[in-house]
Design a protein around this motif. Sequence first.
Motif, short mmCIF file in Angstrom:
data_model
loop_
_atom_site.label_atom_id
_atom_site.label_comp_id
_atom_site.label_asym_id
_atom_site.label_seq_id
_atom_site.Cartn_x
_atom_site.Cartn_y
_atom_site.Cartn_z
N PHE A 156 52.78 -26.99 -50.00
CA PHE A 156 52.36 -26.25 -51.18
C PHE A 156 50.94 -26.65 -51.60
O PHE A 156 50.10 -25.80 -51.92
CB PHE A 156 53.33 -26.50 -52.33
CG PHE A 156 53.04 -25.71 -53.57
CD1 PHE A 156 53.66 -24.49 -53.80
CD2 PHE A 156 52.14 -26.19 -54.52
CE1 PHE A 156 53.38 -23.75 -54.94
CE2 PHE A 156 51.86 -25.46 -55.67
CZ PHE A 156 52.48 -24.23 -55.88
N GLU A 157 50.64 -27.93 -51.57
CA GLU A 157 49.32 -28.40 -51.97
C GLU A 157 48.23 -27.89 -51.02
O GLU A 157 47.13 -27.55 -51.45
CB GLU A 157 49.31 -29.93 -52.04
CG GLU A 157 50.15 -30.47 -53.19
CD GLU A 157 50.24 -31.98 -53.22
OE1 GLU A 157 49.90 -32.61 -52.19
OE2 GLU A 157 50.66 -32.53 -54.26
N LYS A 165 43.06 -22.23 -55.45
CA LYS A 165 43.84 -22.21 -56.70
C LYS A 165 44.51 -23.57 -56.93
O LYS A 165 45.68 -23.64 -57.30
CB LYS A 165 44.90 -21.11 -56.65
CG LYS A 165 44.33 -19.70 -56.79
CD LYS A 165 45.44 -18.66 -56.85
CE LYS A 165 44.88 -17.28 -57.14
NZ LYS A 165 44.42 -17.15 -58.53
N GLU A 166 43.76 -24.64 -56.71
CA GLU A 166 44.34 -25.97 -56.85
C GLU A 166 44.83 -26.24 -58.27
O GLU A 166 45.87 -26.88 -58.48
CB GLU A 166 43.34 -27.04 -56.41
CG GLU A 166 43.12 -27.06 -54.91
CD GLU A 166 42.17 -28.14 -54.47
OE1 GLU A 166 42.65 -29.25 -54.13
OE2 GLU A 166 40.95 -27.91 -54.48
N GLU A 167 44.08 -25.77 -59.27
CA GLU A 167 44.48 -26.00 -60.66
C GLU A 167 45.81 -25.30 -60.96
O GLU A 167 46.71 -25.87 -61.56
CB GLU A 167 43.39 -25.51 -61.62
CG GLU A 167 43.68 -25.85 -63.07
CD GLU A 167 42.54 -25.46 -64.00
OE1 GLU A 167 42.81 -25.27 -65.20
OE2 GLU A 167 41.38 -25.35 -63.53
N LYS A 168 45.92 -24.04 -60.54
CA LYS A 168 47.16 -23.30 -60.74
C LYS A 168 48.30 -23.95 -59.97
O LYS A 168 49.43 -24.05 -60.47
CB LYS A 168 46.99 -21.84 -60.30
CG LYS A 168 48.24 -20.99 -60.43
CD LYS A 168 48.70 -20.89 -61.88
CE LYS A 168 49.92 -19.99 -62.00
NZ LYS A 168 50.44 -19.95 -63.39
N GLN A 170 48.66 -27.10 -59.26
CA GLN A 170 49.08 -28.30 -59.99
C GLN A 170 49.95 -27.95 -61.18
O GLN A 170 50.89 -28.67 -61.52
CB GLN A 170 47.85 -29.10 -60.44
CG GLN A 170 47.12 -29.81 -59.31
CD GLN A 170 48.02 -30.73 -58.50
OE1 GLN A 170 48.80 -31.50 -59.07
NE2 GLN A 170 47.95 -30.64 -57.18
N GLU A 171 49.67 -26.82 -61.82
CA GLU A 171 50.51 -26.36 -62.94
C GLU A 171 51.93 -26.06 -62.46
O GLU A 171 52.91 -26.44 -63.12
CB GLU A 171 49.91 -25.10 -63.56
CG GLU A 171 48.67 -25.32 -64.41
CD GLU A 171 48.14 -24.00 -64.95
OE1 GLU A 171 48.91 -23.00 -64.98
OE2 GLU A 171 46.97 -23.95 -65.34
N VAL A 172 52.03 -25.36 -61.33
CA VAL A 172 53.35 -25.01 -60.78
C VAL A 172 54.13 -26.28 -60.45
O VAL A 172 55.32 -26.40 -60.77
CB VAL A 172 53.20 -24.12 -59.53
CG1 VAL A 172 54.56 -23.89 -58.86
CG2 VAL A 172 52.57 -22.78 -59.91
N LEU A 173 53.46 -27.25 -59.80
CA LEU A 173 54.13 -28.50 -59.44
C LEU A 173 54.53 -29.29 -60.68
O LEU A 173 55.61 -29.88 -60.73
CB LEU A 173 53.21 -29.34 -58.55
CG LEU A 173 52.93 -28.80 -57.15
CD1 LEU A 173 51.98 -29.73 -56.40
CD2 LEU A 173 54.21 -28.62 -56.36
N ALA A 174 53.65 -29.33 -61.67
CA ALA A 174 53.95 -30.06 -62.91
C ALA A 174 55.15 -29.46 -63.63
O ALA A 174 56.02 -30.18 -64.14
CB ALA A 174 52.73 -30.07 -63.82
#
Length: 319
Positions: A156-157, A165-168, A170-174
């Motif tokens: 996923f990363e 879309k690394e920021e998005k 990270q949101e999904v993972l968080a």
Amino acid sequence: MKLKSTISLLLIASLLLLAACGNKDEKEDATEEEGTKNEAYTVEHAMGTTEIEGTPEKVVILTNEGTEALLSMGVTPVGAVQSWTGDPWYDHISDKMKDVEVVGTESELNIEAIAKLQPDLIIGTKLRQEEQYNQLKEIAPTVMSETLKGNWKENFELYAKALNKEEKGQEVLADYDQRIEDLKGQLGDKLNQEISMVRFLAGDVRIYHKDSFSGVILDQLGFKRPEGQDVDDFAEKGVTKERIPAMDGDTLFYFTYETGDGEANKLAEEWINDPLFQNLEVAKSGNVHEVSDAIWNTAGGVIAANEMLDDIEKYFLEQ
């Protein structure tokens, strides 16, 4: 009167100056945003390093778990490999895939169909598509994961980076990690139960271990596993009926990979009704539950992971 006129002229001039400055700032912001959007970046992956120009808008995805990753980040692919079961998509994602072109399966790509879509990014996996990599990268920048396994978060990363879309991502993972923590708190002492997992395929029965898709999720939640399943590998394959006692636990979930000929369902029914199986403590206590093979195993992505958590809530908190 002259004073009023002078003041009015000065006021108008000031407003015009402010408007001009505002327009300039807006143009600069737009230019900066466009520059960021079109900026080239490089992604290291299993087949090397790939340079990508700007944020991709037409993406072809060549793995089932990758399809779920894209959808979770708000990206609808222009093309995707067919789901392992479904017509052509898993039920739990079909409503999000209405205009997506099928480009073969993970194991048998349709290169011509991919080329026709004129994508600006292709994402696949070395495990399945290493031989087609050179063809794919001639069509568009191509990024490949090393393999497919239980811990979907690693790939996923990579996908988030490839999509810019690394920021998005990270949101999904968080959000997922927070849900795990919240559910752990709600489950409490129920996590002391030993969870057994069994899968039925046409001609094959498997006992699933910790390094499977659902095994990783159960481990993240903190559930215990029967001693023979508390193993850091994928599964015990080719199980015979003599191994039925190894399926026992406090709760057993089983899933069936049915491709349409009815053979897997027939095998599952035979085993579940076998006297040896019915003699298991988990069967006698009525804690044997059938769950979706797509959700608990085959899809392997973030959307399925969240739907599996829905199932856990249903079986342990709502009943």
